[in-house]
Design a protein around this motif. Structure first.
Motif: not given
Lengths: 317, 246
Positions: A33, A35, A55, A57-58, A79, A83, A167-170
């Motif tokens: 993943t 980040l 994956k 993460l942003h 994170a 994860e 991307p998935t918002t983090f």
């Protein structure tokens, strides 16, 4: 094994050294993943998938546009927890290394920086590190369940192995304490190829006789897509900015090609370049110690050789 | 104000590096040891701050066996007021940082300075670990440090430039040039260093997450291939076809 890679960006683009970190994590053979923090172009984020991230993460909060060490530390730690990551991989840098230190402490992780190769896992988890400023290596076992690995440039080869990932918002939980060290402003050369990330470096020393003579160094660097560097005396007397100083107490580089012009090769300078793949030395003094550390050498006056070299590079293009 | 400067005891930058005991120990034979060059910058800046601020004391700390004492005495000769030696081999960054943090907790320093990294293991993480253990900000590599009451203005070097920061005391900084000029001890400093207090303390037990397996030296470099200054084009050909770096 779940691996989190902290990727750095500059001007919205992912740094090449961070792509190496993604490639390294992919080479370890785990679930990778990536980040990214602060403002990063959407296409750049998605492209991390190509280099091995399953994956992305942003944490895109604009407050994270500056590399605040404690805020970055806590974002990465959160994170890692989210994860369920065992390993953090990142590139050694002026931000990455100080952040790695704090993350490892928070997680109770084993930490190794300046790592040059993929781990050996046949007996334990062993990484190879560059030590004594490139004059030696050590193999160390990382014994704790959690591990933080900061890689040196060229520890992994960037390869396209997959395809874009959305991307998935983090959203990390951060407090004012995380921003206690306040970044007031940043002075940064833009549009230049940065020394620690360059594949080719052209450096000048006192043999260049003065800052007004740097034209050919810069021209050659531009032609080659290279960064410019200098020796310690040159930055000490202010001919060139400090962030160009290559050596024991300056920037340590490990490019494919290092071209040194008018640098005698004091051992302190060599300490900054000894992990270069190929070294070319141009010096009018045939006794200059740098020739002993070089792969190719030309004895000659910089002001005679450089224009010829520029012409030869142009002709070879 | 109380300043702590952590120093490493490392081979001179001109040293040839060799190992013994089946590549598990550093060969100190014929090697001259010095204050880590980056730590030396931190020390020089601490002494400047002391000179400009009456009532400021500078303590130096080293984690090392008894043979590091000449290096510690040199730091005292440069101008530190007293010293602490934690009597242990500095095996890894976390171990060293933990010793520093334990000592710092017992005193309560306003400022903890050290080099950005030691030049033997080049870890570059001790300042960050100390900061995290003490719950203080940690900044590195710091190239400028100005105090203004309980506030500090710093410059941190970043790739291609620098970042200007403001932070309240206390904090930890990993230092590098050009934060100050190295100081050379004078005769008076050397004489007075002999009687300055050097306290030896035993280490706290640390469960270290890193263990050394062995050292390696890089493969020997091949001979340099010389190209004539009258035939520079040949260099480009060699870089392309032989070295394959263009």
């Amino acid at each position: 094994m779940n691996i989190l890679v902290f990727v750095e960006s500059a001007e919205g683009k992912i740094k090449k050294t961070s792509l190496e970190a993604v490639a390294y994590a992919n080479g370890m053979g785990g679930n990778v993943t990536a980040l990214a923090l602060g403002t990063v172009e959407a296409g750049e984020l998605a492209s991390l998938g190509k280099y091995g991230a399953k994956k992305v993460l942003h944490a895109g909060d604009a407050k994270l546009n500056d590399g605040v060490i404690q805020a970055y530390t806590n974002t990465i730690v959160q994170a890692m927890e989210a994860e369920n990551a065992d390993v953090l991989v990142l590139a050694n840098s002026s931000l990455g290394t100080p952040v790695a230190a704090r993350v490892s402490t928070k997680l109770g992780a084993s930490i190794a920086t300046n790592v040059t190769e993929l781990p050996e896992t046949s007996a334990g988890f062993v990484v190879k590190k560059s030590i004594y400023t490139g004059k030696a290596f050590s193999k160390v076992e990382l014994k704790n369940a959690k591990k933080v690995i900061a890689i040196k440039k060229n520890a992994a080869e960037i390869k396209e192995v997959g395809s874009d990932v959305a991307p998935t918002t983090f959203a990390p939980q951060l407090t004012d304490a995380d921003f206690a060290a306040k970044i007031v402003s940043t002075e940064k050369a833009t549009g230049e190829i940065l020394l620690p990330e360059a594949n080719i470096v052209v450096s000048g020393g006192r043999g260049m006789k003065g800052p007004e003579h740097w034209g050919p160094i810069e021209e050659l660097a531009k032609l080659l897509g290279a960064a410019t560097g200098c020796s310690k005396p040159v930055s000490d007397i202010g001919w060139r900015p400090h962030h160009e100083h290559v050596g024991q107490t300056g920037v340590k580089v490990s490019p494919q090609l290092y071209i040194a012009v008018g640098i005698s090769g004091a051992i302190q300078h060599l300490a900054g370049v000894n992990s270069s793949k190929c070294i070319v030395v141009i010096n009018k003094d045939s006794e200059a110690p740098f020739f002993k550390a070089a792969d190719y050498g030309i004895v000659g006056d910089a002001f005679d050789v450089l224009p010829k070299l520029i012409e030869a590079v142009k002709a070879g293009k | 104000m109380k300043i702590l400067v952590c120093i490493s005891h490392v081979p001179d930058t001109t040293s040839k590096i060799n190992f013994t005991d089946n590549n598990t120990k550093f060969d100190g034979n014929g090697v001259q040891f010095i204050i880590g060059p980056y730590d030396d910058y931190a020390l020089a800046r601490a002494i400047e701050i002391k000179e400009a601020n009456a009532g400021t004391t500078v303590t130096v700390l080293n984690v090392g066996p008894a043979d590091t004492e000449p290096t510690i005495r040199k730091a005292l000769a440069i101008g530190a007021d007293d010293a602490v030696r934690v009597n242990a081999e500095p095996t890894d960054s976390f171990f060293v940082a933990k010793q520093i943090a334990e000592h710092a907790k017992s005193i309560g320093y306003d400022l903890i300075l050290m080099g950005r990294e030691s030049i033997d293991f080049n870890g570059g993480v001790v300042h960050g670990i100390v900061g995290e253990l003490l719950g203080m900000p940690s900044l590195s590599p710091v190239m400028k440090l100005e105090l203004d009451g309980t506030k500090a203005k710093l410059a941190r070097e970043i790739e291609g430039g620098k970042e200007l920061l403001e932070v309240n005391l206390p904090f930890v900084a990993g230092c590098q040039e050009p934060i100050a000029e190295w100081k050379i001890p004078n005769m008076r400093g050397i004489m007075s260093a002999r009687t300055k207090p050097l306290q030896v303390v035993e280490p706290v037990v640390v469960d270290s997450g890193v263990s050394l397996q062995k050292f390696e030296l890089p493969p020997a470099k091949g001979a340099v291939k010389m190209v004539s200054a009258d035939n520079v084009a040949e260099l480009v050909t060699l870089l392309k076809n032989e070295a394959k770096v263009l």
